[in-house]
Structures are given as structure tokens and as C-alpha cells.
Design a protein around this motif. Structure first.
Motif, PDB file in Angstrom:
ATOM      1  N   ILE A 166      38.730  41.719  38.601  1.00  0.00           N
ATOM      2  CA  ILE A 166      37.670  40.830  38.317  1.00  0.00           C
ATOM      3  C   ILE A 166      36.608  40.238  38.964  1.00  0.00           C
ATOM      4  O   ILE A 166      35.926  39.439  38.897  1.00  0.00           O
ATOM      5  CB  ILE A 166      38.921  39.166  37.536  1.00  0.00           C
ATOM      6  N   TYR A 167      36.889  39.810  40.769  1.00  0.00           N
ATOM      7  CA  TYR A 167      35.844  39.729  40.944  1.00  0.00           C
ATOM      8  C   TYR A 167      34.831  40.323  41.410  1.00  0.00           C
ATOM      9  O   TYR A 167      34.146  39.933  41.263  1.00  0.00           O
ATOM     10  CB  TYR A 167      36.452  39.976  42.664  1.00  0.00           C
ATOM     11  N   THR A 168      34.786  41.658  41.212  1.00  0.00           N
ATOM     12  CA  THR A 168      33.293  42.679  41.058  1.00  0.00           C
ATOM     13  C   THR A 168      32.328  42.616  39.403  1.00  0.00           C
ATOM     14  O   THR A 168      31.654  42.130  39.480  1.00  0.00           O
ATOM     15  CB  THR A 168      33.730  44.019  40.851  1.00  0.00           C
ATOM     16  N   TYR A 169      33.215  42.104  38.397  1.00  0.00           N
ATOM     17  CA  TYR A 169      32.992  41.777  38.041  1.00  0.00           C
ATOM     18  C   TYR A 169      32.790  40.197  37.302  1.00  0.00           C
ATOM     19  O   TYR A 169      31.537  39.931  37.086  1.00  0.00           O
ATOM     20  CB  TYR A 169      34.081  41.746  36.231  1.00  0.00           C
ATOM     21  N   PHE A 170      33.270  39.745  37.476  1.00  0.00           N
ATOM     22  CA  PHE A 170      32.258  37.995  37.574  1.00  0.00           C
ATOM     23  C   PHE A 170      31.149  37.605  38.480  1.00  0.00           C
ATOM     24  O   PHE A 170      29.894  37.082  38.330  1.00  0.00           O
ATOM     25  CB  PHE A 170      33.912  37.361  37.880  1.00  0.00           C
ATOM     26  N   ALA A 171      31.253  38.606  39.953  1.00  0.00           N
ATOM     27  CA  ALA A 171      30.270  38.509  40.794  1.00  0.00           C
ATOM     28  C   ALA A 171      28.742  39.023  40.042  1.00  0.00           C
ATOM     29  O   ALA A 171      28.082  38.264  39.839  1.00  0.00           O
ATOM     30  CB  ALA A 171      30.604  39.192  41.722  1.00  0.00           C
TER      31      ALA A 171
ATOM     32  N   MET B 187      26.569  37.004  41.622  1.00  0.00           N
ATOM     33  CA  MET B 187      27.341  35.975  43.056  1.00  0.00           C
ATOM     34  C   MET B 187      27.794  37.119  43.627  1.00  0.00           C
ATOM     35  O   MET B 187      28.054  37.803  43.286  1.00  0.00           O
ATOM     36  CB  MET B 187      28.558  34.608  42.414  1.00  0.00           C
ATOM     37  N   THR B 188      28.128  36.581  44.750  1.00  0.00           N
ATOM     38  CA  THR B 188      28.686  37.474  45.930  1.00  0.00           C
ATOM     39  C   THR B 188      30.540  37.769  44.979  1.00  0.00           C
ATOM     40  O   THR B 188      31.065  36.414  44.901  1.00  0.00           O
ATOM     41  CB  THR B 188      28.723  37.453  47.115  1.00  0.00           C
ATOM     42  N   GLU B 189      30.669  38.774  45.996  1.00  0.00           N
ATOM     43  CA  GLU B 189      32.359  38.896  45.555  1.00  0.00           C
ATOM     44  C   GLU B 189      33.423  37.618  46.078  1.00  0.00           C
ATOM     45  O   GLU B 189      34.129  37.578  45.820  1.00  0.00           O
ATOM     46  CB  GLU B 189      32.782  40.217  45.626  1.00  0.00           C
ATOM     47  N   GLU B 190      32.948  37.561  47.376  1.00  0.00           N
ATOM     48  CA  GLU B 190      33.199  36.348  48.392  1.00  0.00           C
ATOM     49  C   GLU B 190      33.477  35.237  47.193  1.00  0.00           C
ATOM     50  O   GLU B 190      34.540  34.388  47.498  1.00  0.00           O
ATOM     51  CB  GLU B 190      32.623  36.177  49.483  1.00  0.00           C
ATOM     52  N   GLU B 191      32.030  34.607  46.835  1.00  0.00           N
ATOM     53  CA  GLU B 191      32.238  33.826  45.704  1.00  0.00           C
ATOM     54  C   GLU B 191      32.773  33.741  44.873  1.00  0.00           C
ATOM     55  O   GLU B 191      33.757  32.680  44.559  1.00  0.00           O
ATOM     56  CB  GLU B 191      30.786  33.294  45.871  1.00  0.00           C
TER      57      GLU B 191
END
Length: 238
Positions: free
Chosen positions: A56-61, A66-70
């Protein structure tokens, strides 16, 4: 009195809002006279039927530049808000999936008075248990657990049933109600809540809407809009 609700299974604030509304209803003296009417709003219909092989982090970024950290920070904040109402979101396990068939399962459940139960089991499966809610076997199992017939679930999932209704839900909400964020609630056809709000605020709207409904019946006027934490129609949740 009816509360019409537009939501998507992939909207984290829709599940949080559901729980908060239920908490408010548990304190509302006339809860037996309140009906929840679930409508569909699909946030990302472009997602393929096959679940994504990315977090979900990669998809959202990727989707929102945005960055995966964000993205992870955003999800961590949402998980903390969910925890406040005893929902244990696990974004590390979450499977990014198309929600069209899950929303169709809710439509089928609605015909048997089980829409709220369908929403609950789908939300929990998606945000807490990390299940693939685009998988037809998973959906069949979940529908069976709330009392639907497996044969009827499979027949529906292997057809186009309810796709037109979902489209109508979305078009009506955008064109007639000017929906911009979900969860989106209409209390007694009048008071509008866009987003998840505090339990006390749900309770306040409940009392106001019920008082008007018990005196004058269903309203034919549009009331004020209250805003809370939500997902926008382009999928940004904050």
C-alpha cells in the motif's frame, strides 16, 4: 429515520466512521428506529481485478507522487486514529485490490438486510486481516459467514449484477449531493456529514435529525454540511 451512507471498502475513514457512528447509536435512545442504508462509492475503479503485487505504501507513493516514507507516515497516523476506536489496522499486510466485487457483495447482502454485516466483515478483512477482497473465493467465504447462500454469491460474482447500481450510486452522489469526500452520510435526507467525525458530533446530529424526523417526517430540504477526516474522490485520505 434513514441514514444514507456512501463508502468504499478501501476507505480507512469509512471503517473508523462506521465504528464511531455505532458508538453514537449505542448511546442513542431511539436507535431501534434508525435504519442505515449503504450506498457504494468506488475510489479507484481503474485498479485491475487481480490484486497488486506491491505494498500500500508503494501504491500510494506512486499514485500521489510522494515518497514511500511519506506514505508510511500517512498510514501510521491513520492506524493510530483507528486504534482509538479499537480497530487494529495492519497496513503492512494490506493487499491493494479492486473493490468492485466487494461492493457488489454488499448490494447482494442488502437484499437480505445484511448490508451492515457485509460492510463490517469486508472492512475487517481488508484493513485488519490482510485478505484479498478482490478474490472471488475470499468473497464467497465472507458472504457465507454472514448468512448468504454460497451458490447465490457465486452466481452474482460471475455476472454483471449490481454494476449498474454502483454506477448510479456514484453518479447520484456526485451530481445531486455534490459528494467530494467519503464516508458521506445524509441524515433524514437533510443533514450531511462528509468524513469521520467525533462520536459526540455523530450523537448531536442524530438527536437533531431524529427530532425533525419524528415531528415532520422525512425532510425534503438540504441542510448544513459537517466535515471530518475523509478520503477525497481521487483517493487521497487524510
Amino acid at each position: 429515520m434513514k441514514i444514507d451512507i456512501w463508502s468504499d471498502i478501501a476507505c480507512p475513514f469509512c471503517y473508523i466512521g462506521k465504528r464511531k457512528l455505532e458508538m453514537a447509536l449505542s448511546r442513542f435512545p431511539h436507535k431501534e428506529n434508525v435504519e442505515l442504508v449503504w450506498h457504494s462509492y468506488e475510489l479507484d475503479p481503474r485498479l485491475p481485478k487481480q490484486a497488486l503485487q506491491e505494498s500500500i505504501y508503494t501504491y500510494f507513493a506512486r499514485k500521489y507522487s510522494m515518497t514511500e516514507e511519506e506514505a508510511r507516515e500517512n498510514m501510521d497516523n491513520t492506524a493510530r486514529l483507528a486504534k482509538e476506536v479499537d480497530l487494529n489496522y495492519d497496513f503492512d499486510k494490506l493487499i491493494v485490490a479492486n473493490t468492485s466485487d466487494a461492493l457488489r457483495l454488499v448490494k447482494l447482502a442488502k437484499e437480505y438486510g445484511l448490508a451492515t454485516e457485509a460492510e463490517e466483515i469486508l472492512f475487517k478483512s481488508y484493513f485488519v486481516e490482510g485478505k484479498n477482497i478482490s478474490d472471488l473465493v475470499v468473497l464467497s467465504d465472507l458472504g457465507s459467514k454472514i448468512g448468504l447462500k454460497e451458490s447465490e454469491i457465486k452466481e452474482m460474482l460471475n455476472s454483471d449484477k449490481y454494476l449498474a447500481e454502483i454506477k448510479q450510486d456514484i453518479e447520484y452522489s456526485e451530481n445531486e449531493l455534490q459528494l467530494e469526500y467519503i464516508p458521506f452520510y445524509v441524515f433524514n435526507n437533510k443533514q450531511i456529514v462528509q468524513g469521520s467525525i467525533a462520536v459526540e458530533n455523530y450523537l448531536k446530529v442524530l438527536h437533531e435529525a431524529y427530532s425533525e424526523w419524528s415531528t415532520n417526517g422525512a425532510s425534503d430540504q438540504k441542510g448544513e454540511t459537517i466535515s471530518g477526516q475523509s478520503c477525497s474522490i481521487d483517493g487521497v485520505c487524510s
